[in-house]
Design a protein around this motif. Structure first.
Motif, PDB file in Angstrom:
ATOM      1  N   LEU A 217       3.729  18.171  32.870  1.00  0.00           N
ATOM      2  CA  LEU A 217       3.916  16.764  32.470  1.00  0.00           C
ATOM      3  C   LEU A 217       2.904  16.360  31.405  1.00  0.00           C
ATOM      4  O   LEU A 217       3.226  15.607  30.484  1.00  0.00           O
ATOM      5  CB  LEU A 217       3.795  15.845  33.691  1.00  0.00           C
ATOM      6  N   ASP A 218       1.669  16.867  31.529  1.00  0.00           N
ATOM      7  CA  ASP A 218       0.644  16.563  30.518  1.00  0.00           C
ATOM      8  C   ASP A 218       1.111  16.975  29.130  1.00  0.00           C
ATOM      9  O   ASP A 218       0.735  16.369  28.123  1.00  0.00           O
ATOM     10  CB  ASP A 218      -0.653  17.325  30.842  1.00  0.00           C
ATOM     11  N   ASN A 219       1.913  18.042  29.087  1.00  0.00           N
ATOM     12  CA  ASN A 219       2.344  18.580  27.792  1.00  0.00           C
ATOM     13  C   ASN A 219       3.752  18.160  27.405  1.00  0.00           C
ATOM     14  O   ASN A 219       4.334  18.714  26.477  1.00  0.00           O
ATOM     15  CB  ASN A 219       2.256  20.113  27.827  1.00  0.00           C
ATOM     16  N   THR A 220       4.324  17.210  28.158  1.00  0.00           N
ATOM     17  CA  THR A 220       5.696  16.778  27.864  1.00  0.00           C
ATOM     18  C   THR A 220       5.699  15.600  26.899  1.00  0.00           C
ATOM     19  O   THR A 220       5.066  14.577  27.151  1.00  0.00           O
ATOM     20  CB  THR A 220       6.425  16.403  29.174  1.00  0.00           C
ATOM     21  N   LYS A 221       6.396  15.780  25.798  1.00  0.00           N
ATOM     22  CA  LYS A 221       6.501  14.710  24.787  1.00  0.00           C
ATOM     23  C   LYS A 221       7.633  13.764  25.202  1.00  0.00           C
ATOM     24  O   LYS A 221       8.529  14.159  25.942  1.00  0.00           O
ATOM     25  CB  LYS A 221       6.847  15.316  23.424  1.00  0.00           C
ATOM     26  N   PRO A 222       7.594  12.522  24.716  1.00  0.00           N
ATOM     27  CA  PRO A 222       8.707  11.617  25.016  1.00  0.00           C
ATOM     28  C   PRO A 222      10.045  12.235  24.634  1.00  0.00           C
ATOM     29  O   PRO A 222      10.160  12.868  23.593  1.00  0.00           O
ATOM     30  CB  PRO A 222       8.401  10.386  24.145  1.00  0.00           C
ATOM     31  N   GLY A 223      11.034  12.081  25.500  1.00  0.00           N
ATOM     32  CA  GLY A 223      12.373  12.653  25.262  1.00  0.00           C
ATOM     33  C   GLY A 223      13.415  11.561  25.183  1.00  0.00           C
ATOM     34  O   GLY A 223      13.198  10.533  24.522  1.00  0.00           O
ATOM     35  N   ALA A 224      14.537  11.733  25.931  1.00  0.00           N
ATOM     36  CA  ALA A 224      15.636  10.762  25.901  1.00  0.00           C
ATOM     37  C   ALA A 224      15.111   9.345  26.137  1.00  0.00           C
ATOM     38  O   ALA A 224      14.296   9.128  27.030  1.00  0.00           O
ATOM     39  CB  ALA A 224      16.681  11.128  26.967  1.00  0.00           C
ATOM     40  N   GLY A 225      15.537   8.402  25.298  1.00  0.00           N
ATOM     41  CA  GLY A 225      15.151   7.001  25.438  1.00  0.00           C
ATOM     42  C   GLY A 225      13.679   6.747  25.109  1.00  0.00           C
ATOM     43  O   GLY A 225      13.147   5.680  25.426  1.00  0.00           O
ATOM     44  N   GLN A 229      10.190  12.222  30.263  1.00  0.00           N
ATOM     45  CA  GLN A 229      11.215  12.525  31.257  1.00  0.00           C
ATOM     46  C   GLN A 229      10.734  13.594  32.235  1.00  0.00           C
ATOM     47  O   GLN A 229      10.251  14.648  31.820  1.00  0.00           O
ATOM     48  CB  GLN A 229      12.495  13.012  30.556  1.00  0.00           C
ATOM     49  N   LEU A 230      10.899  13.322  33.518  1.00  0.00           N
ATOM     50  CA  LEU A 230      10.558  14.317  34.539  1.00  0.00           C
ATOM     51  C   LEU A 230      11.407  15.574  34.359  1.00  0.00           C
ATOM     52  O   LEU A 230      10.934  16.697  34.509  1.00  0.00           O
ATOM     53  CB  LEU A 230      10.784  13.710  35.940  1.00  0.00           C
ATOM     54  N   THR A 231      12.672  15.361  33.976  1.00  0.00           N
ATOM     55  CA  THR A 231      13.584  16.497  33.782  1.00  0.00           C
ATOM     56  C   THR A 231      13.042  17.475  32.744  1.00  0.00           C
ATOM     57  O   THR A 231      13.199  18.688  32.887  1.00  0.00           O
ATOM     58  CB  THR A 231      14.975  15.998  33.320  1.00  0.00           C
ATOM     59  N   ASP A 232      12.414  16.955  31.666  1.00  0.00           N
ATOM     60  CA  ASP A 232      11.914  17.849  30.614  1.00  0.00           C
ATOM     61  C   ASP A 232      10.816  18.762  31.158  1.00  0.00           C
ATOM     62  O   ASP A 232      10.723  19.930  30.770  1.00  0.00           O
ATOM     63  CB  ASP A 232      11.406  17.028  29.412  1.00  0.00           C
ATOM     64  N   ALA A 233       9.968  18.242  32.056  1.00  0.00           N
ATOM     65  CA  ALA A 233       8.910  19.077  32.653  1.00  0.00           C
ATOM     66  C   ALA A 233       9.526  20.050  33.666  1.00  0.00           C
ATOM     67  O   ALA A 233       9.156  21.226  33.719  1.00  0.00           O
ATOM     68  CB  ALA A 233       7.865  18.191  33.320  1.00  0.00           C
ATOM     69  N   MET A 234      10.490  19.569  34.433  1.00  0.00           N
ATOM     70  CA  MET A 234      11.125  20.443  35.430  1.00  0.00           C
ATOM     71  C   MET A 234      11.907  21.559  34.749  1.00  0.00           C
ATOM     72  O   MET A 234      12.063  22.638  35.290  1.00  0.00           O
ATOM     73  CB  MET A 234      12.068  19.628  36.331  1.00  0.00           C
ATOM     74  N   ARG A 235      12.374  21.286  33.531  1.00  0.00           N
ATOM     75  CA  ARG A 235      13.148  22.285  32.804  1.00  0.00           C
ATOM     76  C   ARG A 235      12.320  23.564  32.611  1.00  0.00           C
ATOM     77  O   ARG A 235      12.812  24.678  32.809  1.00  0.00           O
ATOM     78  CB  ARG A 235      13.537  21.708  31.443  1.00  0.00           C
ATOM     79  N   THR A 236      11.041  23.372  32.240  1.00  0.00           N
ATOM     80  CA  THR A 236      10.156  24.532  32.054  1.00  0.00           C
ATOM     81  C   THR A 236      10.000  25.291  33.364  1.00  0.00           C
ATOM     82  O   THR A 236      10.021  26.519  33.397  1.00  0.00           O
ATOM     83  CB  THR A 236       8.772  24.056  31.548  1.00  0.00           C
ATOM     84  N   LEU A 237       9.861  24.531  34.456  1.00  0.00           N
ATOM     85  CA  LEU A 237       9.746  25.147  35.787  1.00  0.00           C
ATOM     86  C   LEU A 237      11.016  25.956  36.088  1.00  0.00           C
ATOM     87  O   LEU A 237      10.952  27.107  36.533  1.00  0.00           O
ATOM     88  CB  LEU A 237       9.592  24.019  36.818  1.00  0.00           C
ATOM     89  N   ALA A 238      12.185  25.367  35.811  1.00  0.00           N
ATOM     90  CA  ALA A 238      13.466  26.023  36.085  1.00  0.00           C
ATOM     91  C   ALA A 238      13.601  27.298  35.250  1.00  0.00           C
ATOM     92  O   ALA A 238      14.035  28.339  35.746  1.00  0.00           O
ATOM     93  CB  ALA A 238      14.620  25.065  35.802  1.00  0.00           C
ATOM     94  N   GLN A 239      13.197  27.201  33.970  1.00  0.00           N
ATOM     95  CA  GLN A 239      13.380  28.345  33.068  1.00  0.00           C
ATOM     96  C   GLN A 239      12.401  29.478  33.371  1.00  0.00           C
ATOM     97  O   GLN A 239      12.703  30.637  33.123  1.00  0.00           O
ATOM     98  CB  GLN A 239      13.175  27.899  31.612  1.00  0.00           C
ATOM     99  N   THR A 240      11.218  29.141  33.889  1.00  0.00           N
ATOM    100  CA  THR A 240      10.201  30.182  34.116  1.00  0.00           C
ATOM    101  C   THR A 240      10.289  30.741  35.544  1.00  0.00           C
ATOM    102  O   THR A 240      10.748  31.851  35.753  1.00  0.00           O
ATOM    103  CB  THR A 240       8.788  29.642  33.820  1.00  0.00           C
ATOM    104  N   VAL A 241       9.878  29.943  36.533  1.00  0.00           N
ATOM    105  CA  VAL A 241       9.898  30.457  37.915  1.00  0.00           C
ATOM    106  C   VAL A 241      11.210  30.187  38.640  1.00  0.00           C
ATOM    107  O   VAL A 241      11.481  30.777  39.678  1.00  0.00           O
ATOM    108  CB  VAL A 241       8.719  29.888  38.741  1.00  0.00           C
ATOM    109  N   GLY A 242      12.019  29.285  38.094  1.00  0.00           N
ATOM    110  CA  GLY A 242      13.295  28.943  38.741  1.00  0.00           C
ATOM    111  C   GLY A 242      13.114  27.843  39.770  1.00  0.00           C
ATOM    112  O   GLY A 242      12.014  27.629  40.296  1.00  0.00           O
TER     113      GLY A 242
END
Ligand code: UTP
Length: 290
Positions: A217-225, A229-242
């Motif tokens: 989250l510290d490294n997440t830039k503003p996204g949609a709107g 976005q929490l989703t943008d940080a979770m995306r990295t989690l999903a793509q790396t460890v799943g």
């Protein structure tokens, strides 16, 4: 590690429910006889959560008051022999250990969750979105916690949404593991183009996160709107460890939407042990005139 901590972000502006939310937080809007956020707290407690951090902001002091003792009111109820109501009022403050922190600027759900870092420490934790009330026999948060214990990965609560609505939600890349459990390896927030839609499964209202989310989250830039976005940080989690997705059982009501509030009120009232029968008769009569 057992999940005993939960975070409830409740610092949004609730612009879709104006003017009701001009000075009243949407999380405090009433469903029958309790504010929405109390249903959410009860779900967390019924899922084994003992410590709850509510993220608030200016003007949300009524949330803190609701989960506090209320000596003058309690005294009055006792003096007038209203023991039942007294017990109900006192029990609210004893549901869990409550903590509050203010999100100083409304910069999005990801930014709100990031305010929970020192409360969470190094433990997995549940997130229950403050405007999503989920009613069911088996508490949704508990279903996600069991999936975390089984698969050892962060978990998202998911539901399939209509194709025409997916651009307002997140879209997840999922593969079925068993029953209502899925592995999730990618996600996108509010996909605007058809080719960005990964599936019609979307994150709705609940997740169980691991503390590595905070560095992301510290490294997440503003996204949609323009929001973090929490989703943008979770995306990295999903793509790396799943991550794991749970198509949870239970009915979800969107308290951030006027129609959602009406649906919650009607359906929860119909199941109310005291009011249910008379409300049903009233609705039946009324429906003849529609
Ligand atoms: P929403 O995007 O549904 O809430 O966030 P909102 O911003 O109040 O909605 P609008 O203005 O009607 O579009 C989901 C949850 O995240 C919290 C909200 O309170 C809600 O419970 N949230 C959102 C925060 O705590 N902080 C934020 O900066 C944004």
């Amino acid at each position: 590690m057992k999940v005993t901590k939960a975070v409830i972000p409740a610092a949004g502006l609730g612009t879709r429910v104006l003017p009701a939310t001009k000075s009243m937080p949407k999380e405090m809007l009433t469903i029958v006889d309790k504010p929405a956020i109390q249903y959410i707290v009860e779900e967390a407690v019924n899922s084994g959560i003992t410590d709850i951090l509510i993220i608030t902001n200016r003007g949300k002091g009524v949330i803190e008051d609701h989960f506090d003792r209320s000596p003058e009111l309690e005294e009055r109820l006792l003096a007038s022999g209203k023991q039942d109501v007294y017990d109900q009022v006192v029990s609210i403050s004893k549901l869990a250990n409550f903590y509050f922190v203010r999100q100083k600027e409304t910069k999005g759900l990801g930014h709100a969750v990031n305010c929970a870092r020192s409360f969470v420490g190094n433990e997995p934790f549940a997130v229950l979105y403050g405007d999503d009330v989920i009613i069911g026999e088996d508490p949704a948060c508990g279903q996600l916690i069991r999936a975390y214990e089984k698969y050892g990965k962060a978990v998202v609560g998911i539901k399939s949404v209509p194709e025409e609505a997916i651009s307002k939600y997140s879209s997840l890349k999922v593969e079925q593991l068993e029953g209502n459990m899925y592995s999730c390896t990618d996600m996108v927030e509010k996909p605007q183009r058809k080719e960005d839609v990964l599936s019609l499964f979307s994150i709705l209202g609940r997740c169980v996160l691991t503390p590595d989310i905070f560095d992301l989250l510290d490294n997440t830039k503003p996204g949609a709107g323009g929001e973090i976005q929490l989703t943008d940080a979770m995306r990295t989690l999903a793509q790396t460890v799943g991550m794991t997705g749970v198509d949870f059982t239970g009915k979800r009501y969107d308290m951030g939407d006027k129609l959602g509030i009406l649906q919650a009120t009607v359906e929860i009232a119909l199941n109310n042990p005291v009011l249910g029968d008379s409300f049903r008769s009233y609705l039946k009569e009324l429906s003849k005139t529609l």
